[in-house]
Motif scaffolding. Structure first.
Motif, PDB file in Angstrom:
ATOM      1  N   GLY A  60      42.110  41.668  38.735  1.00  0.00           N
ATOM      2  CA  GLY A  60      41.273  41.409  39.731  1.00  0.00           C
ATOM      3  C   GLY A  60      42.105  40.823  40.469  1.00  0.00           C
ATOM      4  N   LEU A  61      42.582  39.731  40.492  1.00  0.00           N
ATOM      5  CA  LEU A  61      43.190  39.283  41.829  1.00  0.00           C
ATOM      6  C   LEU A  61      44.418  40.184  42.400  1.00  0.00           C
ATOM      7  CD1 LEU A  61      44.474  35.477  41.813  1.00  0.00           C
ATOM      8  CD2 LEU A  61      45.776  37.124  43.052  1.00  0.00           C
ATOM      9  N   ASN A  62      45.106  40.830  41.396  1.00  0.00           N
ATOM     10  CA  ASN A  62      46.222  41.650  41.785  1.00  0.00           C
ATOM     11  C   ASN A  62      45.643  42.777  42.542  1.00  0.00           C
ATOM     12  OD1 ASN A  62      48.900  41.031  40.439  1.00  0.00           O
ATOM     13  ND2 ASN A  62      47.218  40.387  39.024  1.00  0.00           N
ATOM     14  N   VAL A 118      28.982  32.273  56.064  1.00  0.00           N
ATOM     15  CA  VAL A 118      28.353  33.727  56.628  1.00  0.00           C
ATOM     16  C   VAL A 118      27.214  33.654  55.715  1.00  0.00           C
ATOM     17  CG1 VAL A 118      28.693  35.925  57.362  1.00  0.00           C
ATOM     18  CG2 VAL A 118      30.678  34.057  57.466  1.00  0.00           C
ATOM     19  N   GLN A 175      45.730  29.762  40.018  1.00  0.00           N
ATOM     20  CA  GLN A 175      45.190  30.363  41.364  1.00  0.00           C
ATOM     21  C   GLN A 175      45.227  29.460  42.537  1.00  0.00           C
ATOM     22  OE1 GLN A 175      42.048  33.188  40.891  1.00  0.00           O
ATOM     23  NE2 GLN A 175      40.942  32.805  42.832  1.00  0.00           N
ATOM     24  N   THR A 213      42.223  37.261  48.609  1.00  0.00           N
ATOM     25  CA  THR A 213      42.130  38.228  49.408  1.00  0.00           C
ATOM     26  C   THR A 213      42.020  37.935  50.876  1.00  0.00           C
ATOM     27  OG1 THR A 213      40.761  39.338  47.711  1.00  0.00           O
ATOM     28  CG2 THR A 213      40.760  40.474  49.915  1.00  0.00           C
ATOM     29  N   ARG A 230      41.537  29.798  37.501  1.00  0.00           N
ATOM     30  CA  ARG A 230      41.307  31.281  37.323  1.00  0.00           C
ATOM     31  C   ARG A 230      42.280  32.227  37.240  1.00  0.00           C
ATOM     32  NH1 ARG A 230      35.661  33.415  40.415  1.00  0.00           N
ATOM     33  NH2 ARG A 230      37.411  33.964  42.205  1.00  0.00           N
ATOM     34  N   GLU A 260      35.422  29.949  55.957  1.00  0.00           N
ATOM     35  CA  GLU A 260      35.303  29.840  54.422  1.00  0.00           C
ATOM     36  C   GLU A 260      34.113  28.856  54.427  1.00  0.00           C
ATOM     37  OE1 GLU A 260      36.650  30.305  51.260  1.00  0.00           O
ATOM     38  OE2 GLU A 260      35.018  28.878  50.695  1.00  0.00           O
ATOM     39  N   GLY A 261      33.288  29.212  53.604  1.00  0.00           N
ATOM     40  CA  GLY A 261      31.873  28.676  53.241  1.00  0.00           C
ATOM     41  C   GLY A 261      32.261  26.943  52.706  1.00  0.00           C
ATOM     42  N   ASP A 275      37.050  40.748  45.202  1.00  0.00           N
ATOM     43  CA  ASP A 275      36.031  40.990  44.398  1.00  0.00           C
ATOM     44  C   ASP A 275      34.707  41.261  45.029  1.00  0.00           C
ATOM     45  OD1 ASP A 275      37.789  39.916  42.469  1.00  0.00           O
ATOM     46  OD2 ASP A 275      36.538  38.382  41.642  1.00  0.00           O
TER      47      ASP A 275
HETATM   48  C1  LIG Z   1      38.982  33.155  33.954  1.00  0.00           C
HETATM   49  C2  LIG Z   1      39.384  34.279  34.877  1.00  0.00           C
HETATM   50  C3  LIG Z   1      40.607  34.455  34.680  1.00  0.00           C
HETATM   51  C4  LIG Z   1      41.034  35.366  35.663  1.00  0.00           C
HETATM   52  N1  LIG Z   1      42.538  35.898  35.488  1.00  0.00           N
HETATM   53  C5  LIG Z   1      42.954  36.749  36.204  1.00  0.00           C
HETATM   54  C6  LIG Z   1      44.426  37.278  36.141  1.00  0.00           C
HETATM   55  O1  LIG Z   1      45.216  36.842  35.392  1.00  0.00           O
HETATM   56  N2  LIG Z   1      44.985  38.088  36.976  1.00  0.00           N
HETATM   57  C7  LIG Z   1      44.039  38.651  37.954  1.00  0.00           C
HETATM   58  O2  LIG Z   1      44.664  39.548  38.705  1.00  0.00           O
HETATM   59  N3  LIG Z   1      42.684  38.288  38.177  1.00  0.00           N
HETATM   60  C8  LIG Z   1      42.222  37.391  37.263  1.00  0.00           C
HETATM   61  N4  LIG Z   1      40.782  37.046  37.682  1.00  0.00           N
HETATM   62  C9  LIG Z   1      40.161  37.399  38.674  1.00  0.00           C
HETATM   63  C10 LIG Z   1      40.377  36.768  40.020  1.00  0.00           C
HETATM   64  O3  LIG Z   1      40.058  35.377  39.879  1.00  0.00           O
HETATM   65  C11 LIG Z   1      39.559  37.339  41.230  1.00  0.00           C
HETATM   66  O4  LIG Z   1      39.768  38.732  41.312  1.00  0.00           O
HETATM   67  C12 LIG Z   1      40.093  36.621  42.529  1.00  0.00           C
HETATM   68  O5  LIG Z   1      39.674  35.530  42.712  1.00  0.00           O
HETATM   69  C13 LIG Z   1      39.368  37.644  43.723  1.00  0.00           C
HETATM   70  O6  LIG Z   1      39.752  36.932  44.878  1.00  0.00           O
HETATM   71  P1  LIG Z   1      38.744  37.014  46.236  1.00  0.00           P
HETATM   72  O7  LIG Z   1      39.666  36.482  47.297  1.00  0.00           O
HETATM   73  O8  LIG Z   1      38.336  38.590  46.476  1.00  0.00           O
HETATM   74  O9  LIG Z   1      37.438  36.361  45.951  1.00  0.00           O
HETATM   75  P2  LIG Z   1      37.393  34.616  45.484  1.00  0.00           P
HETATM   76  O10 LIG Z   1      38.495  34.029  44.828  1.00  0.00           O
HETATM   77  O11 LIG Z   1      36.001  34.642  44.828  1.00  0.00           O
HETATM   78  O12 LIG Z   1      37.236  33.976  47.086  1.00  0.00           O
HETATM   79  C14 LIG Z   1      36.026  34.136  47.843  1.00  0.00           C
HETATM   80  C15 LIG Z   1      36.050  33.144  48.752  1.00  0.00           C
HETATM   81  O13 LIG Z   1      34.852  33.387  49.392  1.00  0.00           O
HETATM   82  C16 LIG Z   1      34.139  32.180  49.768  1.00  0.00           C
HETATM   83  N5  LIG Z   1      32.740  32.463  50.221  1.00  0.00           N
HETATM   84  C17 LIG Z   1      31.786  33.006  49.376  1.00  0.00           C
HETATM   85  N6  LIG Z   1      30.739  33.152  49.979  1.00  0.00           N
HETATM   86  C18 LIG Z   1      30.972  32.976  51.312  1.00  0.00           C
HETATM   87  C19 LIG Z   1      30.269  32.930  52.619  1.00  0.00           C
HETATM   88  N7  LIG Z   1      29.075  33.509  52.539  1.00  0.00           N
HETATM   89  N8  LIG Z   1      30.913  32.551  53.798  1.00  0.00           N
HETATM   90  C20 LIG Z   1      32.069  31.910  53.674  1.00  0.00           C
HETATM   91  N9  LIG Z   1      32.616  32.008  52.552  1.00  0.00           N
HETATM   92  C21 LIG Z   1      32.400  32.571  51.522  1.00  0.00           C
HETATM   93  C22 LIG Z   1      34.269  31.367  48.555  1.00  0.00           C
HETATM   94  O14 LIG Z   1      34.257  30.051  48.587  1.00  0.00           O
HETATM   95  C23 LIG Z   1      35.786  31.713  48.069  1.00  0.00           C
HETATM   96  O15 LIG Z   1      36.818  30.688  48.830  1.00  0.00           O
HETATM   97  C24 LIG Z   1      40.452  35.886  36.784  1.00  0.00           C
HETATM   98  C25 LIG Z   1      38.990  35.511  36.751  1.00  0.00           C
HETATM   99  C26 LIG Z   1      38.619  34.580  35.847  1.00  0.00           C
HETATM  100  C27 LIG Z   1      37.164  34.356  35.987  1.00  0.00           C
END
Ligand SMILES: Cc1cc2nc3c(=O)[nH]c(=O)nc-3n(C[C@H](O)[C@H](O)[C@H](O)COP(=O)(O)OP(=O)(O)OC[C@H]3O[C@@H](n4cnc5c(N)ncnc54)[C@H](O)[C@@H]3O)c2cc1C
Length: 476
Positions: free
Chosen positions: A305-307, A139, A115, A21, A50, A40-41, A293
């Motif tokens: 989720g990721l999409n 943060v 991922q 995201t 994932r 990024e933490g 997320d």
């Molecule tokens: C097993 C599994 C399979 C999946 N398969 C799919 C799939 O096939 N298709 C799909 O669409 N989705 C899938 N998902 C879901 C997908 O992985 C998530 O929806 C996606 O990672 C969300 O992205 P994000 O960037 O919002 O959050 P995240 O990927 O969780 O990234 C958050 C980032 O923020 C950082 N962070 C956290 N707290 C802090 C802080 N306080 N300060 C600074 N940085 C911080 C973390 O280190 C991380 O790098 C799957 C999930 C799992 C567990």
């Protein structure tokens, strides 16, 4: 990798989290020339496979952001499932309803990229566009006032910005600091182990499925396209202790399949999760936005989720850009929650239904039908149009109009006007215009396509178009 000293920074947008995201938003803002920084933490990008499945709509977003070729080169289509029993192949399992590319949806099939690889590609694009990631900048809290928002880091440093986007994942520290609730349910109380491994003796043409038997639950071993790895998923009974060590992974694979423990030659990453579905009560608190997320967590079933997360970022990017450049009033940012929260709610219901086996991975999971017909940004000036015709609020399909491929014309941070079978407005055009005859699902009419690929305004004549463009600082 571009690492920036965040201690001295005062920027337009702070993005918390370099997951899919945060990186997508970083790329979109960087190509718009908006001053932004990703905090990024962790000390590096996430290392696991994932979220490995892209829906066709997300590939269209990535086409616009200039990384679709890199994702095609890095991944592959989903393999057909192969069901095993007692070391024998007993039949194929087709997980997805059949789909294929067409002129209006050129990426219409699920595409697999682990991922970690997607994040590398996004981070490389961000660096290419001059954007930065500050690693090891966690943060811990946020405060805000009339003019801006301050991120307070665990190190004691503070960083100031006009807006902040929480893209810090399901456990979002920013969401908690704001006191925004997350309402939801456990989709499945059974824990699931997920791991990236190297395996000897399994072909890479199939997603190997070992159904539950003799009290042991499901094991699935999926070749990860573009790598030599497999993703292992093993479900455990409710309350079980999941051992997330290399030996724990080898043991579960050996117990539930014909693969010997020593044939799992490497265990590169392991984690576990309990599928949950939850939605943040708000996607905005003042100058802070929740995305990905941090705003909604899904069961991985159905790959939503990721999409959905990438598309949150894509919805927010152009709006932040227009407001920060003074082209649109700050009220435009209200439309982010208005448009995205109902979509996230729908996608949560969908992934829960797929998880429970009530719905197949078919049409809706591809996310091509998502649109914003009811949005306050949507203006449809025509009366009746055909049932399947493109209306204001709908995704703007691809196609070729008078030799111009529409996705080529849309690519970039701008709006585009399609004049199909009707005259384009006279005078200096405020946005690029594509002219041609009636076309596909569009039929005839004027269609103003937003920077995120949805029709904002549609009409048979230009009446009202100038006023609409003026809302976004685009009047000619
Ligand atoms: C097993 C599994 C399979 C999946 N398969 C799919 C799939 O096939 N298709 C799909 O669409 N989705 C899938 N998902 C879901 C997908 O992985 C998530 O929806 C996606 O990672 C969300 O992205 P994000 O960037 O919002 O959050 P995240 O990927 O969780 O990234 C958050 C980032 O923020 C950082 N962070 C956290 N707290 C802090 C802080 N306080 N300060 C600074 N940085 C911080 C973390 O280190 C991380 O790098 C799957 C999930 C799992 C567990």
């Amino acid at each position: 990798m571009n690492v920036v000293d965040a201690h001295v920074l005062d920027t337009g947008v702070l993005i918390v989290g370099a997951g899919p995201t945060g990186l997508t938003l970083g790329v979109d803002l960087a190509r718009r020339g908006v001053d932004a920084l990703v905090l990024e933490g962790a000390g590096e990008l996430f290392p696991g496979s994932r979220g490995k499945g892209f829906q066709p709509r997300t590939m269209e977003v990535f086409d616009d952001l200039g990384i679709v070729d890199a994702l095609h080169a890095a991944g592959g289509p989903y393999p057909v499932g192969m069901v095993w029993r007692n070391g024998e192949r007993v039949g194929e399992h087709h997980m997805f309803d059949p789909a294929g590319p067409s002129e209006d949806s050129p990426y219409n099939r699920a595409w697999m990229v682990p991922q970690w690889r997607t994040q590398e590609i996004l981070a490389a694009r961000l660096a290419e566009l001059g954007g930065g990631i500050a690693f090891r900048h966690e943060v811990a809290g946020v405060t805000q006032d009339e003019d801006g928002v301050t991120a307070h880091l665990s190190s004691g440093a503070a960083v100031r910005a006009r807006y902040l986007v929480a893209a810090d994942g399901g456990r979002s520290a920013v969401r908690r600091a704001l006191g925004v609730g997350m309402t939801g349910e456990t989709v499945d109380p059974s824990p699931t182990l997920v791991a990236d491994v190297r395996v000897r003796g399994l072909d890479r043409d199939n997603w190997h499925v070992f159904p539950p038997r003799d009290g042991a639950d499901l094991l699935a071993v999926c070749p990860l396209a573009g790598t030599e790895d497999f993703q292992v998923m093993a479900r455990f009974p409710e309350g079980a202790d999941v051992v997330t060590s290399a030996d724990g992974v080898r043991k579960v694979v050996a117990e539930r399949s014909h693969i010997a423990a020593e044939d799992v030659t490497e265990v590169r990453w392991v984690s576990d999760f309990r599928p949950r579905a939850a939605l943040a009560d708000r996607f905005r608190a003042g100058r802070v936005f929740l995305a990905g997320d941090a705003a909604h967590v899904h069961s991985p079933a159905g790959g939503q989720g990721l999409n959905t997360s990438v598309q949150d970022a894509y919805n927010l990017g152009w709006k932040l850009g227009a407001v920060l450049k003074g082209e649109a009033p700050a009220a435009l940012l209200d439309s982010y929650e208005e448009e995205r929260r109902p979509i996230a709610a729908q996608m949560l219901d969908l992934s829960t239904a797929v998880h429970r086996g009530a719905v197949r991975r078919g049409g809706a999971t591809r996310q091509l039908g998502i649109g914003y017909r009811d949005s306050s940004l949507t203006v449809e000036t025509r009366g009746a149009v055909g049932e399947d015709a493109v209306r204001a609020g709908d995704r703007a399909p691809d196609g070729t109009v008078d030799g111009v491929r529409l996705f080529d014309a849309f690519r970039g941070p701008h709006w585009t006007l399609l004049a199909l079978g009707v005259d384009a407005p006279g005078g200096g055009a405020a946005v690029p215009v594509v002219r041609g005859g009636a076309h596909g699902a569009y039929g005839t009419g004027l269609f103003l396509v937003r920077p995120d690929g949805y029709v904002g305004w549609a009409g048979n004549t230009p009446e009202g178009l100038g006023g609409y463009l003026g809302r976004f600082g685009l009047a000619g």
